[in-house]
Scaffold this motif. Structure first.
Motif, PDB file in Angstrom:
ATOM      1  N   ASP A  14       0.849  -1.198   0.000  1.00  0.00           N
ATOM      2  CA  ASP A  14       0.000   0.000   0.000  1.00  0.00           C
ATOM      3  C   ASP A  14       0.886   1.250   0.000  1.00  0.00           C
ATOM      4  O   ASP A  14       0.567   2.242  -0.657  1.00  0.00           O
ATOM      5  CB  ASP A  14      -0.921  -0.006   1.236  1.00  0.00           C
ATOM      6  N   GLY A  15       1.995   1.211   0.736  1.00  0.00           N
ATOM      7  CA  GLY A  15       2.906   2.358   0.766  1.00  0.00           C
ATOM      8  C   GLY A  15       3.455   2.647  -0.611  1.00  0.00           C
ATOM      9  O   GLY A  15       3.535   3.792  -1.052  1.00  0.00           O
ATOM     10  N   SER A  18       1.816   4.907  -3.377  1.00  0.00           N
ATOM     11  CA  SER A  18       1.921   6.356  -3.356  1.00  0.00           C
ATOM     12  C   SER A  18       2.614   6.816  -4.641  1.00  0.00           C
ATOM     13  O   SER A  18       3.683   6.302  -4.968  1.00  0.00           O
ATOM     14  CB  SER A  18       2.751   6.722  -2.139  1.00  0.00           C
ATOM     15  N   HIS A 204      -6.799   4.591   6.316  1.00  0.00           N
ATOM     16  CA  HIS A 204      -6.099   5.621   5.529  1.00  0.00           C
ATOM     17  C   HIS A 204      -6.230   6.956   6.243  1.00  0.00           C
ATOM     18  O   HIS A 204      -7.119   7.168   7.069  1.00  0.00           O
ATOM     19  CB  HIS A 204      -6.632   5.625   4.094  1.00  0.00           C
ATOM     20  N   THR A 229       2.163   1.408   7.775  1.00  0.00           N
ATOM     21  CA  THR A 229       3.366   1.564   6.937  1.00  0.00           C
ATOM     22  C   THR A 229       4.393   2.422   7.670  1.00  0.00           C
ATOM     23  O   THR A 229       4.038   3.265   8.509  1.00  0.00           O
ATOM     24  CB  THR A 229       3.037   2.274   5.600  1.00  0.00           C
ATOM     25  N   GLY A 234       1.999   6.084   1.834  1.00  0.00           N
ATOM     26  CA  GLY A 234       0.826   5.517   1.158  1.00  0.00           C
ATOM     27  C   GLY A 234       0.144   6.526   0.275  1.00  0.00           C
ATOM     28  O   GLY A 234       0.459   7.708   0.306  1.00  0.00           O
ATOM     29  N   ASN A 239      -1.101   5.927   4.931  1.00  0.00           N
ATOM     30  CA  ASN A 239      -1.705   4.900   5.788  1.00  0.00           C
ATOM     31  C   ASN A 239      -1.414   5.224   7.251  1.00  0.00           C
ATOM     32  O   ASN A 239      -0.684   6.163   7.560  1.00  0.00           O
ATOM     33  CB  ASN A 239      -1.078   3.535   5.459  1.00  0.00           C
TER      34      ASN A 239
END
Ligand code: KIV
Ligand code: ZN
Length: 513
Positions: A14-15, A18, A204, A229, A234, A239
């Motif tokens: 997820d990071g 970005s 988030h 993270t 993110g 995140n």
């Protein structure tokens, strides 16, 4: 204190979503090793089906990591799940994390599926994943904005199919702590087989509440896994930040009463590594890992801390790894000392020739800078881990002239594949002139979205400058990072590194979350 809180790190998945934070396989592997030293329970290494590059990255991490569980994200379909299982084959402990959106908005507008179809797809996906892996996690994307009854139905089904973890994402960062905590508690109360799974939170930070929401999910809702993270990296506002939740739970164990497996002394090294690798700078006043997090500027505070530390400090800087910032090597250090320090920093260069090349760069740097810190070494090997295919453009030489009252001028020589170029330009300043010279030959047409300079180590103008350049072109956003004691050279390196990323055409399928 018997309850354990599972820390699930998703910096590499997820990071990495970005814009501009995408990392190479080697960079991801280095961060995964640091996450293992940090002793996170689960490392989400990527989204194996999204690209061949991500598949290879998940595979390398699964093959290398022995202590943490290695996880891959997969959409709720057989192809994604098979790719994830394939990439995870070599792992000591593996997890498949499959997801499908459950909010009315996402189902209707994005998936164009009915709730019954989504329910069935979730069931089949978990069943399929369970045949390939014992440890399966399920996420209803946009879970927090989903209809409660429908969500309960989906979660009951996936738990019955064998999902060991159910994760409730606040995908768009809409939740507030009390409501999110109650939401998790209600789900746990209403899903009949809720005790058969670990409940997880994934928040988030769009309203700046990701950490507060996650902690409420734990305290009020009874969740026992937090997805987070390093540096809160993110998409959009990021995140939930690992360092903040971990230190909150540890510092306030009187309130949370939970055990953690984390080695907190590895937090600052992890933060620095992620920031140096991605070029996403940590703000000085960021909790726990910001440069000022433990600095006491006011006289009253300094006096208090000198008399009794706990007058103004609730955590000790050394407990989160600040003390590690020490001078490690200098001009007279030999190859063995350098190699040993690389090992201590968890850097594995693949061959002796890579070690030799990195050592040559180290000697060159030590000639220009008397004290070499860990951060300098990490910046140095970041250059070394770039493969020839990833390094189409390479700086060969740069000279620039700037004088008060005169327009600055730069001459830059660089390689583009097998060709060498020499370019000149004027500019508003020496950096501007150097980048314009490069662009005059490359003609990338990229738009510069960010240019920033930071001192790698604080305290002296002798520090290396670390430059981040963010470029946008053709719908892609990339970050380039360059380090050198001369910030004009660091800028040219950063610009060429961003151009290299634009040059590599790796297609990626974005995870939707
Ligand atoms: O935010 C989100 O919904 C996600 C899921 C894919 C877990 O990242
Ligand atoms: Zn997410």
């Amino acid at each position: 204190m018997t309850d354990k809180l599972i820390i699930f790190d998703t910096t590499l998945r997820d990071g990495e979503q970005s814009p501009g934070a995408s990392m190479t396989r080697e960079e991801k592997l280095r961060i995964a090793r640091q996450l293992e030293r940090l002793r996170v329970d689960v490392i989400e290494a990527g989204f194996a089906a999204s690209s061949n590059g991500d598949f290879e990255a998940v595979k390398s991490i699964a093959d290398a990591i022995r202590e943490s569980t290695v996880c891959s994200l997969a959409r709720a379909n057989d192809r994604d799940i098979s790719r994830a299982a394939e990439a995870l084959k070599g792992a000591a402990r593996s997890r498949i994390h499959t997801f499908i959106a459950t909010s009315a908005l996402h189902m209707e507008k994005k998936l164009r599926m009915t709730p019954d179809q989504v329910h069935e797809q979730a069931r089949l996906a978990v069943r399929f994943a369970r045949n390939l892996c014992d440890d399966v996690e399920f996420s209803p994307e946009d879970g927090y904005r989903s209809d409660l009854d429908f969500l309960c139905r989906v979660l009951e089904t996936v738990i019955a199919e064998g999902a060991r973890t159910v994760n409730i994402p606040d995908t768009v960062g809409y939740a507030v702590p009390e409501l999110y905590g109650e939401f998790i508690r209600t789900l746990r109360e209403r899903v009949p087989n809720s005790d058969k799974a670990v409940w997880s939170v994934h928040c988030h930070n769009d309203l700046g509440m990701a950490v507060a929401n996650s902690l409420a999910g734990v305290k009020l809702g009874g969740a026992r896994q937090i997805e987070c993270t390093i540096n809160g990296l993110g998409e959009r506002a990021g995140n939930c930040s690992l360092e903040e939740v971990v230190m909150a739970v540890r510092t306030r164990r009187d309130y949370f009463g939970l055990a953690l497996g984390i080695d907190t002394t590895q937090i600052v090294p992890a933060s620095r590594m992620v920031s140096q690798t991605t070029g996403f700078v940590v703000q000085p006043n960021k909790a726990v890992v910001g440069a000022n997090a433990f600095a006491h500027a006011s006289g009253i505070h300094q006096d208090g801390v000198l008399k009794a530390r706990d007058t103004y400090e609730i955590m000790r800087a050394e407990d989160v790894g600040w003390a590690a910032n020490k001078i490690v090597l200098g001009k007279l250090s030999g190859r063995n000392a350098f190699k040993q320090r690389l090992q201590e920093l968890g850097v594995d260069l693949d061959s002796e020739s890579e070690v030799n090349a990195a050592f040559a760069r180290f000697k060159d740097l030590a000639d220009r800078k008397s004290e070499i810190f860990d951060e300098d070494i990490i910046a140095l090997v970041s250059d070394e881990s770039v493969t020839p295919e990833q390094e189409h453009y390479r700086l060969l030489a740069l000279s620039q002239r700037s004088e008060t009252g005169e327009r600055p001028h730069a001459t830059v020589s660089f390689a583009a594949g097998a060709q060498e170029h020499r370019a000149e330009s004027d500019g508003n300043g020496p950096v501007d002139a150097s980048l314009k010279a490069i662009e005059s030959k490359v003609q990338s047409g990229a738009e510069m979205m960010l240019y920033s300079v930071n001192a790698i180590t604080s305290g002296s103008t002798e520090s290396q400058g670390e430059v981040t350049v963010r470029l946008q072109h053709g719908g892609r956003v990339v970050n380039g990072v360059g380090a050198d004691p001369d910030i004009v050279v660091a800028s040219a390196k950063a610009y060429l590194s961003a151009l290299n990323k634009l040059h590599s055409k790796a297609e990626r399928v974005a995870a939707q979350g």
